[in-house]
Design an enzyme around this catalytic site. Structure first.
Site, PDB file in Angstrom:
ATOM      1  N   SER A   1      96.940 106.368   0.060  1.00  0.00           N
ATOM      2  CA  SER A   1      97.509 106.070   0.263  1.00  0.00           C
ATOM      3  C   SER A   1      98.232 105.950   1.754  1.00  0.00           C
ATOM      4  O   SER A   1      97.560 106.204   2.679  1.00  0.00           O
ATOM      5  CB  SER A   1      98.652 107.228  -0.146  1.00  0.00           C
ATOM      6  OG  SER A   1      99.516 106.931  -0.045  1.00  0.00           O
TER       7      SER A   1
ATOM      8  N   TYR B   1      99.988 115.718  -3.408  1.00  0.00           N
ATOM      9  CA  TYR B   1      99.416 113.804  -3.984  1.00  0.00           C
ATOM     10  C   TYR B   1      98.695 114.098  -2.759  1.00  0.00           C
ATOM     11  O   TYR B   1      97.557 113.086  -1.739  1.00  0.00           O
ATOM     12  CB  TYR B   1     101.104 113.572  -4.380  1.00  0.00           C
ATOM     13  CG  TYR B   1     100.058 112.066  -4.378  1.00  0.00           C
ATOM     14  CD1 TYR B   1      99.518 111.386  -5.947  1.00  0.00           C
ATOM     15  CD2 TYR B   1     100.758 110.966  -3.219  1.00  0.00           C
ATOM     16  CE1 TYR B   1      99.361 109.795  -5.703  1.00  0.00           C
ATOM     17  CE2 TYR B   1     100.867 109.717  -3.416  1.00  0.00           C
ATOM     18  CZ  TYR B   1     100.204 108.604  -4.506  1.00  0.00           C
ATOM     19  OH  TYR B   1      99.237 107.669  -4.843  1.00  0.00           O
TER      20      TYR B   1
HETATM   21  N1  LIG Z   1     102.390 101.888  -6.578  1.00  0.00           N
HETATM   22  C1  LIG Z   1     102.508 102.460  -5.169  1.00  0.00           C
HETATM   23  O1  LIG Z   1     103.389 102.580  -4.611  1.00  0.00           O
HETATM   24  C2  LIG Z   1     100.946 103.313  -4.147  1.00  0.00           C
HETATM   25  C3  LIG Z   1     101.245 103.819  -3.174  1.00  0.00           C
HETATM   26  C4  LIG Z   1      99.791 104.305  -2.724  1.00  0.00           C
HETATM   27  C5  LIG Z   1      98.743 104.528  -3.411  1.00  0.00           C
HETATM   28  N2  LIG Z   1      98.597 104.240  -4.728  1.00  0.00           N
HETATM   29  C6  LIG Z   1      97.865 104.435  -5.450  1.00  0.00           C
HETATM   30  O2  LIG Z   1      97.309 103.701  -6.411  1.00  0.00           O
HETATM   31  C7  LIG Z   1      96.314 103.431  -7.246  1.00  0.00           C
HETATM   32  C8  LIG Z   1      97.172 102.919  -8.600  1.00  0.00           C
HETATM   33  O3  LIG Z   1      98.640 103.162  -8.372  1.00  0.00           O
HETATM   34  P1  LIG Z   1      99.123 102.077  -9.715  1.00  0.00           P
HETATM   35  O4  LIG Z   1     100.612 102.351  -8.093  1.00  0.00           O
HETATM   36  O5  LIG Z   1      98.491 101.641  -9.441  1.00  0.00           O
HETATM   37  O6  LIG Z   1      99.647 103.302 -10.662  1.00  0.00           O
HETATM   38  P2  LIG Z   1      99.811 102.561 -12.462  1.00  0.00           P
HETATM   39  O7  LIG Z   1      99.772 101.791 -12.546  1.00  0.00           O
HETATM   40  O8  LIG Z   1     100.546 103.683 -13.222  1.00  0.00           O
HETATM   41  O9  LIG Z   1      97.955 102.079 -12.709  1.00  0.00           O
HETATM   42  C9  LIG Z   1      98.060 103.415 -12.998  1.00  0.00           C
HETATM   43  C10 LIG Z   1      96.238 103.314 -13.904  1.00  0.00           C
HETATM   44  O10 LIG Z   1      95.293 105.115 -13.690  1.00  0.00           O
HETATM   45  C11 LIG Z   1      95.571 105.224 -15.372  1.00  0.00           C
HETATM   46  N3  LIG Z   1      94.882 106.530 -15.009  1.00  0.00           N
HETATM   47  C12 LIG Z   1      96.116 107.321 -15.792  1.00  0.00           C
HETATM   48  N4  LIG Z   1      95.552 108.171 -15.833  1.00  0.00           N
HETATM   49  C13 LIG Z   1      93.878 107.549 -15.924  1.00  0.00           C
HETATM   50  C14 LIG Z   1      92.687 108.842 -17.194  1.00  0.00           C
HETATM   51  N5  LIG Z   1      92.798 109.858 -16.853  1.00  0.00           N
HETATM   52  N6  LIG Z   1      91.848 108.149 -17.430  1.00  0.00           N
HETATM   53  C15 LIG Z   1      91.677 106.877 -17.140  1.00  0.00           C
HETATM   54  N7  LIG Z   1      92.818 106.195 -16.065  1.00  0.00           N
HETATM   55  C16 LIG Z   1      93.947 106.868 -15.793  1.00  0.00           C
HETATM   56  C17 LIG Z   1      96.435 103.872 -15.785  1.00  0.00           C
HETATM   57  O11 LIG Z   1      96.048 103.427 -17.225  1.00  0.00           O
HETATM   58  P3  LIG Z   1      95.532 103.789 -18.462  1.00  0.00           P
HETATM   59  O12 LIG Z   1      97.656 105.560 -17.808  1.00  0.00           O
HETATM   60  O13 LIG Z   1      96.031 103.676 -19.877  1.00  0.00           O
HETATM   61  O14 LIG Z   1      94.986 105.321 -18.897  1.00  0.00           O
HETATM   62  C18 LIG Z   1      96.824 102.795 -15.094  1.00  0.00           C
HETATM   63  O15 LIG Z   1      95.287 101.980 -15.464  1.00  0.00           O
HETATM   64  C19 LIG Z   1      96.977 105.748  -7.296  1.00  0.00           C
HETATM   65  O16 LIG Z   1      95.704 105.818  -6.907  1.00  0.00           O
HETATM   66  C20 LIG Z   1      98.089 105.320  -6.372  1.00  0.00           C
HETATM   67  O17 LIG Z   1      97.748 107.042  -5.997  1.00  0.00           O
HETATM   68  C21 LIG Z   1     100.162 103.061  -5.944  1.00  0.00           C
END
Ligand SMILES: NC(=O)c1ccc[n+]([C@@H]2O[C@H](COP(=O)([O-])OP(=O)(O)OC[C@H]3O[C@@H](n4cnc5c(N)ncnc54)[C@H](OP(=O)(O)O)[C@@H]3O)[C@@H](O)[C@H]2O)c1
Length: 273
Positions: A144, A157
């Site tokens: 991040s 986090y």
């Molecule tokens: N969006 C941002 O602004 C941002 C910024 C910096 C970093 N990130 C990082 O980017 C990555 C993706 O985040 P995102 O924003 O795309 O979030 P998201 O839309 O909530 O996607 C997260 C994914 O992780 C899966 N997941 C969560 N818990 C799980 C588990 N126990 N087993 C298997 N799959 C699991 C969810 O699927 P299910 O619920 O179907 O299992 C979903 O497919 C993360 O590491 C996040 O910290 C995001």
């Protein structure tokens, strides 16, 4: 990105493919000719995405419904994909919490720690070995833009994202001689379901400009594969990173984050930070 299949192999595994950045990685990897193994818990979404990618790109995709926090889940994923020519893995499964750490249930914070650190380590270790043995492959880890410093109200986090960054950059150097490209993507605020789901922060009170669309963040990552160890998409995010590393001290950066996020907390607990 047309050459991804030629560079890495026929299949890419995307952990966390049912929404957000993972879903977008699956789309762009399929557009690059790779069949995709879609991993997450919500199987209905994975099946819809698999069908859509087949329709759009003619790829042969697989759905693996797994809770990656269950003991042995990554071993099971490796067993279930052992017969495939897997050449890339993206560790995008994640959850985030915001607010004063001690007000959260410890088990919830431990899930954040396990999913981002232990599951990422297991994926990097397992597929790092497999890719090293075949002499090529790609591993993408997601950190991040807030990983460079200490971040009050996202304490655990941000700390675990610093771990991911350090792990991935070190592995980039360890594995590059063996034909394996390791990249850490460090996005700023990106328009995903995950960001919308974070309770405790009113993002309209946060500075930093517009949230980035996932295609832009993922495109930057895939273009950087094999060229560098780390990418922060977006000029604003890169400038904030440089400021945090070279201009502001670590303590001042923590105070600054504490003030900015404190003001955006929806329950007002951090407003005096
Ligand atoms: N969006 C941002 O602004 C941002 C910024 C910096 C970093 N990130 C990082 O980017 C990555 C993706 O985040 P995102 O924003 O795309 O979030 P998201 O839309 O909530 O996607 C997260 C994914 O992780 C899966 N997941 C969560 N818990 C799980 C588990 N126990 N087993 C298997 N799959 C699991 C969810 O699927 P299910 O619920 O179907 O299992 C979903 O497919 C993360 O590491 C996040 O910290 C995001």
């Amino acid at each position: 990105m047309k050459d991804l299949r030629q560079r890495y192999g026929a299949y890419a595994i995307v952990a966390g493919a049912s929404s957000g950045l993972g879903e977008e990685f699956a789309r762009q990897l399929a557009a690059g000719g790779m069949n995709v193994v879609l991993v997450a818990r919500r199987v209905d979404r994975l099946e819809r995405l698999a069908a859509e990618l087949t329709e759009a790109h003619g790829t042969v995709n697989e759905v693996v419904a797994l809770d990656l926090l269950e003991p042995g889940a990554v071993d099971e994923l490796m067993r279930r994909t052992a017969h495939l020519d897997v050449g890339a893995v993206v560790a995008s499964a994640g959850v985030a919490l915001a607010g004063p750490l001690i007000e959260h249930a410890l088990d919830d914070e431990l899930e954040v720690l396990s999913l981002h650190a232990a599951v990422t380590l297991r994926l990097a270790h397992g597929f790092g070995r497999a890719f090293s043995a075949r002499g090529r492959g790609a591993i993408v880890l997601i950190s991040s833009s807030i990983a460079a410093g200490a971040v009050p109200f996202q304490a655990n986090y941000a700390a675990v994202k610093a771990y991911v960054l350090s792990l991935g950059q070190a592995l980039h150097h360890e594995l590059k001689g063996q034909g394996v490209d390791v990249l850490v993507l460090a996005p700023g605020q990106t328009e995903t379901e995950g960001l919308e789901k974070i309770r405790g922060i009113d993002f309209t009170k946060m500075p930093g400009g517009a949230k980035m669309p996932p295609p832009k963040a993922v495109g930057a990552a895939l273009r950087s594969l094999g060229k560098r160890s780390y990418v922060i998409p977006g000029v604003v995010n890169r400038s904030a990173d440089l400021l945090g590393k070279h201009v502001v001290t670590r303590s001042a950066s923590a105070r600054m984050y504490g003030t900015i996020i404190g003001r955006a907390l929806t329950d007002g607990t951090g407003s005096d930070a």
